[in-house]
Design a protein around this motif. Structure first.
Motif, PDB file in Angstrom:
ATOM      1  N   ASN A 191       0.807  -1.223   0.000  1.00  0.00           N
ATOM      2  CA  ASN A 191       0.000   0.000   0.000  1.00  0.00           C
ATOM      3  C   ASN A 191       0.840   1.273   0.000  1.00  0.00           C
ATOM      4  OD1 ASN A 191      -1.619  -2.238   0.988  1.00  0.00           O
ATOM      5  ND2 ASN A 191      -3.234  -0.714   1.318  1.00  0.00           N
ATOM      6  N   ASP A 192       1.899   1.289   0.783  1.00  0.00           N
ATOM      7  CA  ASP A 192       2.703   2.508   0.917  1.00  0.00           C
ATOM      8  C   ASP A 192       3.497   2.838  -0.343  1.00  0.00           C
ATOM      9  OD1 ASP A 192       1.763   2.769   3.485  1.00  0.00           O
ATOM     10  OD2 ASP A 192       3.549   1.934   4.443  1.00  0.00           O
ATOM     11  N   TYR A 193       3.629   1.881  -1.246  1.00  0.00           N
ATOM     12  CA  TYR A 193       4.394   2.097  -2.470  1.00  0.00           C
ATOM     13  C   TYR A 193       3.510   2.618  -3.614  1.00  0.00           C
ATOM     14  CZ  TYR A 193       7.763  -0.958  -0.085  1.00  0.00           C
ATOM     15  OH  TYR A 193       8.625  -1.513   0.819  1.00  0.00           O
ATOM     16  N   VAL A 194       2.218   2.319  -3.516  1.00  0.00           N
ATOM     17  CA  VAL A 194       1.312   2.602  -4.632  1.00  0.00           C
ATOM     18  C   VAL A 194       1.006   4.091  -4.736  1.00  0.00           C
ATOM     19  CG1 VAL A 194      -1.001   2.193  -5.560  1.00  0.00           C
ATOM     20  CG2 VAL A 194       0.277   0.313  -4.502  1.00  0.00           C
ATOM     21  N   LYS A 195       1.156   4.630  -5.938  1.00  0.00           N
ATOM     22  CA  LYS A 195       0.793   6.021  -6.234  1.00  0.00           C
ATOM     23  C   LYS A 195      -0.478   6.028  -7.091  1.00  0.00           C
ATOM     24  CE  LYS A 195       4.566   7.675  -4.315  1.00  0.00           C
ATOM     25  NZ  LYS A 195       5.120   6.409  -3.801  1.00  0.00           N
TER      26      LYS A 195
ATOM     27  N   GLU B 288      12.820  -0.412  -2.763  1.00  0.00           N
ATOM     28  CA  GLU B 288      12.455   0.585  -3.768  1.00  0.00           C
ATOM     29  C   GLU B 288      12.635   0.034  -5.181  1.00  0.00           C
ATOM     30  OE1 GLU B 288      14.349   4.667  -5.287  1.00  0.00           O
ATOM     31  OE2 GLU B 288      13.682   4.756  -3.193  1.00  0.00           O
ATOM     32  N   ALA B 289      13.752  -0.623  -5.407  1.00  0.00           N
ATOM     33  CA  ALA B 289      14.003  -1.207  -6.728  1.00  0.00           C
ATOM     34  C   ALA B 289      13.028  -2.343  -7.006  1.00  0.00           C
ATOM     35  CB  ALA B 289      15.443  -1.709  -6.809  1.00  0.00           C
ATOM     36  N   ALA B 290      12.720  -3.133  -5.982  1.00  0.00           N
ATOM     37  CA  ALA B 290      11.773  -4.235  -6.151  1.00  0.00           C
ATOM     38  C   ALA B 290      10.399  -3.705  -6.532  1.00  0.00           C
ATOM     39  CB  ALA B 290      11.688  -5.059  -4.863  1.00  0.00           C
ATOM     40  N   TRP B 291       9.988  -2.605  -5.907  1.00  0.00           N
ATOM     41  CA  TRP B 291       8.694  -2.021  -6.258  1.00  0.00           C
ATOM     42  C   TRP B 291       8.703  -1.467  -7.675  1.00  0.00           C
ATOM     43  CZ3 TRP B 291       3.862  -2.082  -6.190  1.00  0.00           C
ATOM     44  CH2 TRP B 291       3.105  -1.024  -6.723  1.00  0.00           C
ATOM     45  N   GLU B 292       9.797  -0.840  -8.077  1.00  0.00           N
ATOM     46  CA  GLU B 292       9.879  -0.332  -9.449  1.00  0.00           C
ATOM     47  C   GLU B 292       9.649  -1.460 -10.449  1.00  0.00           C
ATOM     48  OE1 GLU B 292      10.086   2.672 -10.647  1.00  0.00           O
ATOM     49  OE2 GLU B 292      10.241   3.660  -8.687  1.00  0.00           O
ATOM     50  N   LEU B 293      10.212  -2.635 -10.149  1.00  0.00           N
ATOM     51  CA  LEU B 293      10.038  -3.788 -11.032  1.00  0.00           C
ATOM     52  C   LEU B 293       8.592  -4.269 -11.023  1.00  0.00           C
ATOM     53  CD1 LEU B 293      11.157  -5.978 -12.897  1.00  0.00           C
ATOM     54  CD2 LEU B 293      11.805  -7.281 -10.859  1.00  0.00           C
ATOM     55  N   ILE B 294       8.031  -4.439  -9.841  1.00  0.00           N
ATOM     56  CA  ILE B 294       6.648  -4.917  -9.744  1.00  0.00           C
ATOM     57  C   ILE B 294       5.687  -3.958 -10.437  1.00  0.00           C
ATOM     58  CG2 ILE B 294       4.727  -5.332  -8.136  1.00  0.00           C
ATOM     59  CD1 ILE B 294       6.773  -6.428  -6.145  1.00  0.00           C
TER      60      ILE B 294
ATOM     61  N   LYS C 173      -5.415  -8.617   2.180  1.00  0.00           N
ATOM     62  CA  LYS C 173      -5.757  -9.068   3.525  1.00  0.00           C
ATOM     63  C   LYS C 173      -5.834  -7.848   4.433  1.00  0.00           C
ATOM     64  CE  LYS C 173      -4.440 -11.844   7.487  1.00  0.00           C
ATOM     65  NZ  LYS C 173      -3.343 -12.509   8.212  1.00  0.00           N
ATOM     66  N   ASP C 174      -6.968  -7.735   5.122  1.00  0.00           N
ATOM     67  CA  ASP C 174      -7.171  -6.628   6.060  1.00  0.00           C
ATOM     68  C   ASP C 174      -6.893  -5.275   5.413  1.00  0.00           C
ATOM     69  OD1 ASP C 174      -7.739  -8.532   8.023  1.00  0.00           O
ATOM     70  OD2 ASP C 174      -5.642  -8.645   8.653  1.00  0.00           O
ATOM     71  N   GLY C 175      -7.357  -5.122   4.174  1.00  0.00           N
ATOM     72  CA  GLY C 175      -7.220  -3.848   3.483  1.00  0.00           C
ATOM     73  C   GLY C 175      -5.858  -3.583   2.878  1.00  0.00           C
ATOM     74  N   LYS C 176      -4.950  -4.534   2.989  1.00  0.00           N
ATOM     75  CA  LYS C 176      -3.607  -4.352   2.443  1.00  0.00           C
ATOM     76  C   LYS C 176      -3.414  -5.199   1.178  1.00  0.00           C
ATOM     77  CE  LYS C 176      -1.390  -3.264   6.857  1.00  0.00           C
ATOM     78  NZ  LYS C 176      -0.334  -3.648   7.833  1.00  0.00           N
ATOM     79  N   TYR C 177      -2.688  -4.622   0.228  1.00  0.00           N
ATOM     80  CA  TYR C 177      -2.343  -5.335  -1.002  1.00  0.00           C
ATOM     81  C   TYR C 177      -0.978  -5.993  -0.817  1.00  0.00           C
ATOM     82  CZ  TYR C 177      -5.988  -2.423  -3.121  1.00  0.00           C
ATOM     83  OH  TYR C 177      -7.166  -1.807  -3.420  1.00  0.00           O
ATOM     84  N   TYR C 178      -0.923  -7.296  -1.107  1.00  0.00           N
ATOM     85  CA  TYR C 178       0.346  -8.011  -0.958  1.00  0.00           C
ATOM     86  C   TYR C 178       0.925  -8.451  -2.302  1.00  0.00           C
ATOM     87  CZ  TYR C 178      -0.263  -8.098   4.073  1.00  0.00           C
ATOM     88  OH  TYR C 178      -0.390  -7.730   5.387  1.00  0.00           O
TER      89      TYR C 178
END
Length: 419
Positions: free
Chosen positions: A120-124, A318-324, A142-147
């Motif tokens: 969630n904290d990564y999503v813009k 940060e790099a992992a999120w950029e990839l995802i 789960k519980d409002g969080k995206y995994y």
């Protein structure tokens, strides 16, 4: 994707949680994984093997990503056998990949251990969460969080042999009652069956719940309830009593796609993976596709999906999120799904590629909004194993359906209680 072995124990869960705590114990600056200009970061992406054509597509997507992110290099690792066991072992040892595939059926149990990073904290805003097909993205919440975010999917649709239906003078069935009646006219003794069946929960889950029953209740098996038994009985009766349906082994085939291609079944319910198979193995067959026939006036189908997820212990977040975000974003997903091996989980991408209006894949895309995703709680692997064991005995006429499912439910819930 449908038959992977799941081995989940309390001991493994505890070890996984320990591995996360150990992996996250490093100082904050190091674990944030900042992508600094001039300094290259290597991110490991792990997944299972695929066809050469799919491998080439993924390779192209990763090259495109690296071109747009020159400070990030992707190391792609293919785990050919026992994928989840290998990933879990590596996670326990603190050597897990930064990003990896996670099947929806296995997601709840792995998320429960704490080894998957909430995103969630990564999503813009520009990531456009609303663009994803709702049932697919919910499978990794789960519980409002995206995994995780689904990289693609397939639903199930009705494949029908155009020539056989034409010769029999019948229309494509739109209801389950019509399917049973049409099957009678399409069946030719044991040479051709009207309908090819898959007597397992992964393919019959939506049927089992069509009359309002619940296969899983409070994370326990519930498939012996009368509404579930009532919903499944016509499926079994078509095989045992009407003799207008058969499973692949009845005709010497390995799966219903082969059964259909060989002309041993006039209709089957299968997924997107069947299209390239038929086109390459049985190029002369003339077939069409339609949405799965309704049951009791309700639409239903299954959906099978896999997400890209982040290792909670990675030091390169940060790099992992950029990839995802690139792989599941509109640009990366369009390249990945451009050949139709997998359907895009984003509605806009499906529209851009014309899949929503495609003569064949349109039926699969139409089913996504109402599909039952093959995922429900941490105990589904135990539940479906016990269901399958007993349902087959009823399907073969070796046991009464209600009795078989009652026995399977009791056994499943005993195993769940012992965990």
């Amino acid at each position: 994707m449908l038959r992977k072995k799941w081995i989940a124990t309390l001991g493994i869960s505890a070890l996984l949680v320990g591995g996360v705590l150990s992996g996250c114990s490093k100082d904050t600056k190091e674990s944030t994984g900042k992508v600094d200009e001039g300094k290259k970061v290597e991110v490991t992406l792990a997944g299972w093997g695929s066809s050469p054509e799919e491998a080439d597509l993924l390779s192209q997507v990763l090259k495109d990503f690296e071109a747009k992110h020159p400070n990030i290099k992707v190391k792609h690792e293919v785990i050919a056998d026992q994928y989840m066991d290998v990933v879990k072992t590596r996670l326990i040892g603190g050597e897990g990949p930064d990003v990896f595939y996670l099947d929806a059926v296995e997601a709840p149990a792995l998320i429960e251990t704490g080894v998957v990073e909430p995103l969630n904290d990564y999503v813009k805003d520009d990531f456009d969460l609303e663009d994803f097909e709702k049932p697919l993205i919910e499978a990794f919440q789960k519980d409002g969080k995206y995994y995780g975010f689904p990289k693609g999917y397939s639903t199930l649709a009705l494949f029908y042999n155009k020539q056989m239906l034409s010769n029999a003078g019948v229309e494509v069935p739109t209801t389950w009652d019509e399917l049973r009646e049409v099957s009678k006219k399409l069946t030719d003794g044991t040479n051709v069956y009207g309908f090819g069946q898959n007597p397992e929960l992964a393919r019959t889950y939506f049927i089992a719940e069509a009359l309002g029953g619940k296969v899983v209740e409070d994370n326990k098996a519930n498939f012996a309830e009368p509404k579930v038994v009532e919903a499944l009985k016509p499926y079994v009766d078509q095989h045992l009593i009407e003799k207008t349906a058969a499973q692949p082994s009845d005709v010497g085939a390995d799966w219903t796609g082969e059964m259909f291609g060989q002309g041993k079944a006039a209709m089957v319910i299968e997924g997107n993976w069947t299209i390239p198979y038929l086109d390459s193995t049985f190029p002369n067959i003339e077939y069409g596709m339609a949405e799965v026939p309704t049951i009791d006036g309700k639409k239903g189908t299954m959906a099978f999906t896999v997400a890209y997820v982040m290792n909670a212990a990675t030091e390169k977040k940060e790099a992992a999120w950029e990839l995802i975000s690139y792989l599941t974003g509109k640009e990366g997903m369009e390249t990945w799904t451009s050949k139709g091996f997998e359907l895009p989980s984003r509605k806009s991408v499906a529209e851009n590629l014309g899949y929503d209006k495609d003569e064949l894949r349109g039926a699969l895309v139409a089913g996504a909004p109402y599909a039952t995703v093959w995922s429900n709680g941490t105990n589904l692997p135990i539940i479906f194993n016990n269901f399958n064991n007993q349902f087959v005995s009823a399907y073969l006429g070796q046991a009464n359906l209600a009795d078989a499912l009652t026995e399977a439910e009791k056994t499943a819930n005993k195993e769940i209680e012992k965990q």
